[in-house]
Scaffold this motif. Structure first.
Motif, PDB file in Angstrom:
ATOM      1  N   MET B   1       0.836  -1.204   0.000  1.00 51.96           N
ATOM      2  CA  MET B   1       0.000   0.000   0.000  1.00 51.96           C
ATOM      3  C   MET B   1       0.870   1.253   0.000  1.00 51.96           C
ATOM      4  SD  MET B   1      -3.202   1.117   0.601  1.00 51.96           S
ATOM      5  CE  MET B   1      -4.251   2.081   1.664  1.00 51.96           C
ATOM      6  N   ILE B   2       0.629   2.102  -0.957  1.00 57.35           N
ATOM      7  CA  ILE B   2       1.324   3.386  -0.967  1.00 57.35           C
ATOM      8  C   ILE B   2       0.305   4.460  -0.643  1.00 57.35           C
ATOM      9  CG2 ILE B   2       2.653   5.029  -2.339  1.00 57.35           C
ATOM     10  CD1 ILE B   2       3.423   2.751  -4.171  1.00 57.35           C
ATOM     11  N   GLU B   3       0.611   5.277   0.340  1.00 54.86           N
ATOM     12  CA  GLU B   3      -0.309   6.348   0.638  1.00 54.86           C
ATOM     13  C   GLU B   3       0.440   7.667   0.664  1.00 54.86           C
ATOM     14  OE1 GLU B   3      -3.492   4.759   3.054  1.00 54.86           O
ATOM     15  OE2 GLU B   3      -3.521   6.743   4.001  1.00 54.86           O
ATOM     16  N   ILE B   4      -0.032   8.582  -0.115  1.00 56.30           N
ATOM     17  CA  ILE B   4       0.604   9.896  -0.174  1.00 56.30           C
ATOM     18  C   ILE B   4      -0.374  10.899   0.389  1.00 56.30           C
ATOM     19  CG2 ILE B   4       1.659  11.595  -1.709  1.00 56.30           C
ATOM     20  CD1 ILE B   4       1.735   9.369  -3.826  1.00 56.30           C
ATOM     21  N   GLN B   5       0.113  11.747   1.283  1.00 54.41           N
ATOM     22  CA  GLN B   5      -0.781  12.756   1.839  1.00 54.41           C
ATOM     23  C   GLN B   5      -0.186  14.151   1.748  1.00 54.41           C
ATOM     24  OE1 GLN B   5      -2.136  11.767   5.787  1.00 54.41           O
ATOM     25  NE2 GLN B   5      -3.122   9.947   4.930  1.00 54.41           N
ATOM     26  N   ASN B   6      -0.936  15.023   1.098  1.00 47.65           N
ATOM     27  CA  ASN B   6      -0.577  16.447   1.036  1.00 47.65           C
ATOM     28  C   ASN B   6       0.860  16.684   0.613  1.00 47.65           C
ATOM     29  OD1 ASN B   6      -3.111  17.230   1.927  1.00 47.65           O
ATOM     30  ND2 ASN B   6      -2.513  16.835   4.036  1.00 47.65           N
ATOM     31  N   LEU B   7       1.300  15.945  -0.353  1.00 45.25           N
ATOM     32  CA  LEU B   7       2.681  16.074  -0.804  1.00 45.25           C
ATOM     33  C   LEU B   7       2.840  17.338  -1.645  1.00 45.25           C
ATOM     34  CD1 LEU B   7       4.940  14.036  -0.223  1.00 45.25           C
ATOM     35  CD2 LEU B   7       4.817  13.408  -2.622  1.00 45.25           C
ATOM     36  N   SER B   8       3.877  18.111  -1.346  1.00 45.24           N
ATOM     37  CA  SER B   8       4.117  19.342  -2.100  1.00 45.24           C
ATOM     38  C   SER B   8       5.587  19.481  -2.422  1.00 45.24           C
ATOM     39  CB  SER B   8       3.700  20.569  -1.289  1.00 45.24           C
ATOM     40  OG  SER B   8       2.308  20.570  -1.110  1.00 45.24           O
ATOM     41  N   LYS B   9       5.863  20.024  -3.583  1.00 38.94           N
ATOM     42  CA  LYS B   9       7.247  20.333  -3.941  1.00 38.94           C
ATOM     43  C   LYS B   9       7.271  21.581  -4.814  1.00 38.94           C
ATOM     44  CE  LYS B   9      11.635  19.934  -4.577  1.00 38.94           C
ATOM     45  NZ  LYS B   9      12.629  19.935  -3.504  1.00 38.94           N
ATOM     46  N   THR B  10       8.005  22.570  -4.368  1.00 42.65           N
ATOM     47  CA  THR B  10       8.139  23.810  -5.126  1.00 42.65           C
ATOM     48  C   THR B  10       9.597  23.998  -5.492  1.00 42.65           C
ATOM     49  OG1 THR B  10       6.292  24.779  -3.930  1.00 42.65           O
ATOM     50  CG2 THR B  10       7.757  26.300  -5.082  1.00 42.65           C
ATOM     51  N   PHE B  11       9.861  24.318  -6.747  1.00 43.62           N
ATOM     52  CA  PHE B  11      11.224  24.660  -7.147  1.00 43.62           C
ATOM     53  C   PHE B  11      11.357  26.167  -7.136  1.00 43.62           C
ATOM     54  CE2 PHE B  11      10.573  20.555  -9.281  1.00 43.62           C
ATOM     55  CZ  PHE B  11      11.643  19.855  -8.750  1.00 43.62           C
ATOM     56  N   HIS B  12      12.403  26.643  -6.484  1.00 43.88           N
ATOM     57  CA  HIS B  12      12.622  28.090  -6.450  1.00 43.88           C
ATOM     58  C   HIS B  12      13.632  28.453  -7.513  1.00 43.88           C
ATOM     59  CE1 HIS B  12      10.365  28.145  -2.734  1.00 43.88           C
ATOM     60  NE2 HIS B  12      11.072  27.092  -2.366  1.00 43.88           N
ATOM     61  N   LEU B  13      13.152  29.064  -8.566  1.00 43.13           N
ATOM     62  CA  LEU B  13      14.042  29.460  -9.655  1.00 43.13           C
ATOM     63  C   LEU B  13      14.187  30.975  -9.660  1.00 43.13           C
ATOM     64  CD1 LEU B  13      12.588  27.194 -12.490  1.00 43.13           C
ATOM     65  CD2 LEU B  13      14.413  26.669 -10.872  1.00 43.13           C
ATOM     66  N   LYS B  14      15.195  31.431 -10.383  1.00 50.21           N
ATOM     67  CA  LYS B  14      15.408  32.878 -10.489  1.00 50.21           C
ATOM     68  C   LYS B  14      14.203  33.552 -11.116  1.00 50.21           C
ATOM     69  CE  LYS B  14      20.396  33.318 -10.411  1.00 50.21           C
ATOM     70  NZ  LYS B  14      21.033  32.147 -11.031  1.00 50.21           N
ATOM     71  N   THR B  15      13.581  32.823 -12.037  1.00 49.33           N
ATOM     72  CA  THR B  15      12.449  33.389 -12.760  1.00 49.33           C
ATOM     73  C   THR B  15      11.151  33.289 -11.970  1.00 49.33           C
ATOM     74  OG1 THR B  15      12.302  31.257 -13.834  1.00 49.33           O
ATOM     75  CG2 THR B  15      13.381  33.013 -15.056  1.00 49.33           C
ATOM     76  N   GLY B  16      11.223  32.716 -10.773  1.00 47.82           N
ATOM     77  CA  GLY B  16      10.028  32.597  -9.957  1.00 47.82           C
ATOM     78  C   GLY B  16       9.878  31.176  -9.442  1.00 47.82           C
ATOM     79  N   ASP B  17       8.863  30.961  -8.624  1.00 49.45           N
ATOM     80  CA  ASP B  17       8.653  29.633  -8.057  1.00 49.45           C
ATOM     81  C   ASP B  17       7.857  28.755  -9.015  1.00 49.45           C
ATOM     82  OD1 ASP B  17       9.973  30.543  -5.937  1.00 49.45           O
ATOM     83  OD2 ASP B  17       8.275  30.552  -4.541  1.00 49.45           O
ATOM     84  N   VAL B  18       8.246  27.494  -9.094  1.00 52.59           N
ATOM     85  CA  VAL B  18       7.469  26.522  -9.860  1.00 52.59           C
ATOM     86  C   VAL B  18       6.875  25.535  -8.868  1.00 52.59           C
ATOM     87  CG1 VAL B  18       7.509  24.747 -11.632  1.00 52.59           C
ATOM     88  CG2 VAL B  18       9.030  26.724 -11.824  1.00 52.59           C
ATOM     89  N   ARG B  19       5.557  25.566  -8.766  1.00 53.17           N
ATOM     90  CA  ARG B  19       4.917  24.638  -7.829  1.00 53.17           C
ATOM     91  C   ARG B  19       4.643  23.335  -8.576  1.00 53.17           C
ATOM     92  NH1 ARG B  19       0.466  27.637  -4.394  1.00 53.17           N
ATOM     93  NH2 ARG B  19       0.881  25.809  -3.101  1.00 53.17           N
ATOM     94  N   ALA B  20       5.636  22.474  -8.596  1.00 50.82           N
ATOM     95  CA  ALA B  20       5.594  21.273  -9.429  1.00 50.82           C
ATOM     96  C   ALA B  20       4.585  20.252  -8.911  1.00 50.82           C
ATOM     97  CB  ALA B  20       6.977  20.646  -9.521  1.00 50.82           C
TER      98      ALA B  20
END
Ligand SMILES: Nc1ncnc2c1ncn2[C@@H]1O[C@H](COP(=O)(O)OP(=O)(O)OP(=O)(O)O)[C@@H](O)[C@H]1O
Ligand SMILES: [Mg+2]
Lengths: 233, 361
Positions: B1-20
């Motif tokens: 069983m794989i359970e993912i909860q509220n997973l977030s990852k944002t890349f902070h680039l010079k051109t702005g944040d990428v909320r991947a």
């Protein structure tokens, strides 16, 4: 010996000197080369793993190494040679002769080689590193089993180029009395107006460079997309 | 069983944040083939790379089997009886080696033979040389490549390379295999054979597979469930059958249409093809037949009982993991009352009716 006496009479007169010079060049090349090889490889790896996006990102270490390499690279070798005399004297006890030339030769070769190693390692596809990471490889595993392993042909190529440029540097080491083919050509050839000696030195150096390049090319080709020695399973 | 909860990852680039990846929660049952589909840049790879912590998520929780990983401010913790405990580099490596992963470009070591590539994760893991050898041959048999054992990747076809990659990924007996566009660089034949192999491994080993793709055909071929991603979020999730029968969002509908011959209707409408020209008393309808009614003569019954005429423009039956699903686009004509009654009759018989164009309007 007959041929040498007939076509290059002056070389014949100084043949012992010529052999000593060859052996001095050989000694400088091997010793400085071996040390520079190790240091350059270590620094090249350090640059690749600590840079932005590297597997062990460390901006401070990266900037330090990078700055050292850049500074050393911008000093012309002949100046570096003189500049390092006090340091050489402290470290190896003497600043002249073959022994005195090793340190400046290393210092002159390492920055160039480090950059070359950095380029060679950068050619390893990031995907391979990524895959190894997904299989649980740690830092050492990634360096030895992926980066260095996959970059072997490229490393052979850049090592060849560096070795050839090191031959060039050893000829300048005569300036600190290290002897070698370079100073032989100047002292016994040019200064005494013996063109035949200069010619032979040029030919000898060309042969060495040619041999290095040929061996390098061959090895690089033999190791592309395969191991040099294959074990069957 | 794989359970993912509220997973977030944002890349902070010079051109702005990428909320991947934005607040993704998913649950994947053991033994499932779970598809993740989305357009380029949707965050699929990032999401999957977070699962084996190749990418460290900013926050959220991941449960894979007994391992409960908690992420806070980009730090990785394991939850056990004593509460949260920070995970070190060694444990992180061990954790990763328990999850297999394959890639679009195979990522084999070019200077290593097939044998050495597969032995890679086994060597230096404390395993004896004899045991490594045995396991490598076992894996070679599993992917049907025993005769290529001493060959270098450069001498293999794309499909064969991917087989080596699969063997290598399974070397440590992982319960989960992550597949990031594993068939995107392959020709149709090789794609089919790799997908068949994955399905086979899923059945034989009970292997849970999380499979990223941007092709609905891949989802159709092997997946039990699917999540649709857009802009870092999961916008729709469900069994492949339900997604095909009732796509809810626009993007899902586009994916479903792209993989079905019925999708051609958009072109026909755009080109104003005579096939879809209709007049008064006619409707252009799309009918979706669920597995409960595939094989029953519902359309002809409607035609007979309500005196309607059906002229078929496009028709198709998909065979999905959950069963067959039929689709038909056609022009139906009849009296106004009969049309209404006929369509209601279809609706009552589990046929999803969508009127694409109405000749009376
Ligand atoms: N290492 C990174 N650094 C910065 N930005 C990144 C990084 N990895 C991904 N991104 C960004 O995050 C977003 C999601 O990327 P991701 O690779 O997860 O998309 P994807 O759905 O896998 O797309 P594709 O189908 O093209 O592989 C993109 O906007 C991408 O530019
Ligand atoms: Mg991707």
């Amino acid at each position: 010996m007959g041929i040498i006496e007939r076509y290059t009479p002056n070389l014949y007169n100084y043949f012992d000197r010529f052999l000593t010079s060859c052996s001095a060049t050989f000694e400088m090349f091997c010793k400085a080369g071996a040390i520079a090889f190790v240091i350059g490889l270590v620094l090249g790896v350090l640059l690749v793993v600590t840079r932005k996006g590297g597997i062990a990102r460390n901006p401070i270490l990266y900037q330090l190494t990078n700055a050292l390499v850049n500074v050393l690279r911008s000093i012309p070798f002949i100046i570096l040679l003189i500049f390092l005399i006090p340091l050489t004297r402290k470290v190896v006890g003497t600043a002249i002769g073959v022994r005195g030339a090793i340190l400046p030769l290393v210092a002159g070769t390492v920055p160039f080689y480090t950059r070359q190693v950095e380029v060679a390692l950068s050619g390893v596809e990031p995907g391979k590193v990524e895959a190894a990471r997904s299989m649980g490889s740690g830092l050492l595993g990634l360096i030895f089993r992926v980066y260095l392993h996959e970059a072997v042909p490229a490393l052979i190529r850049v090592t060849t180029v560096t070795a050839i440029s090191l031959i060039g540097l050893t000829t300048m080491a005569g300036a600190v009395g290290a002897g070698g083919i370079g100073s032989f050509a100047i002292n016994y050839g040019q200064n005494q107006n013996h063109q035949d000696i200069v010619n032979v030195c040029v030919v000898a150096l060309l042969l060495v460079v040619f041999a290095l390049q040929t061996i390098g090319n061959l090895l690089a080709k033999r190791t592309t997309n395969r191991a040099l020695i294959q074990r069957r399973h | 069983m794989i359970e993912i909860q509220n997973l977030s990852k944002t890349f902070h680039l010079k051109t702005g944040d990428v909320r991947a990846v934005q607040n993704v929660s998913l649950s994947i049952a053991d033994g499932q083939v779970y598809g993740i589909i989305g357009y380029s840049g949707a965050g699929k790879s990032t999401l999957v790379r977070c699962l084996n912590l190749l990418e460290v998520p900013d926050g959220g929780e991941i449960r894979i089997g007994a391992d409960q990983i908690v992420l806070q401010n980009g730090r990785i913790f394991r939850r056990d009886q004593g509460g949260l405990r920070r995970i070190g580099e060694r444990q992180l490596c061990a954790l990763r080696s328990g999850i297999g992963m394959i890639f679009q470009h195979f990522n084999l070591l070019d200077r290593s033979t097939v044998y050495e590539n597969i032995a890679y994760p086994l060597k230096y893991s404390g395993m004896k040389a004899g045991a490594v050898r045995e396991r490598v041959y076992e894996l070679l048999d599993l992917v049907d490549l025993r005769d290529k054992v001493n060959v270098y990747p450069a001498q293999l076809s794309g499909g064969q390379k991917q087989r080596v990659a699969i063997a290598r990924a399974l070397a440590n007996n992982p319960r989960v295999l992550l597949s990031d566009e594993a068939t995107s660089a392959l020709d149709p034949d090789a794609t089919e054979s790799i997908l068949a192999l994955l399905k086979d491994l899923n059945r034989k080993l009970g292997l849970t597979i999380v499979l990223i793709t941007h092709e609905m055909a891949v989802i159709k071929a092997v997946c039990d469930r699917v999540a649709v991603m857009e802009d870092g979020r999961v916008v729709e999730e469900g069994s492949v059958y339900e997604i095909f029968a009732h796509p809810q969002t626009g993007i899902t509908r586009r994916f479903v249409d792209s993989s079905s011959p019925l999708g051609k209707i958009d072109r026909l409408l755009e080109e104003q093809s005579p096939l879809v020209e209709i007049g008064p008393g006619q409707k252009l309808v799309k009918l979706i037949f669920r597995k409960e009614c595939v094989g029953e003569a519902i359309v002809t019954r409607a035609a007979r009982e309500f005196g309607l005429d059906f002229s078929i423009v496009l028709a198709n039956v998909e065979y999905l993991q959950g069963g067959p699903i039929g689709g038909l686009i056609g022009v139906v004509s009849g009296k106004k009352e009969d049309l209404k009654g006929g369509l209601r009759f279809l609706d009552e018989n589990h046929v999803t009716v969508e009127v694409l164009r109405d000749g009376d309007h």
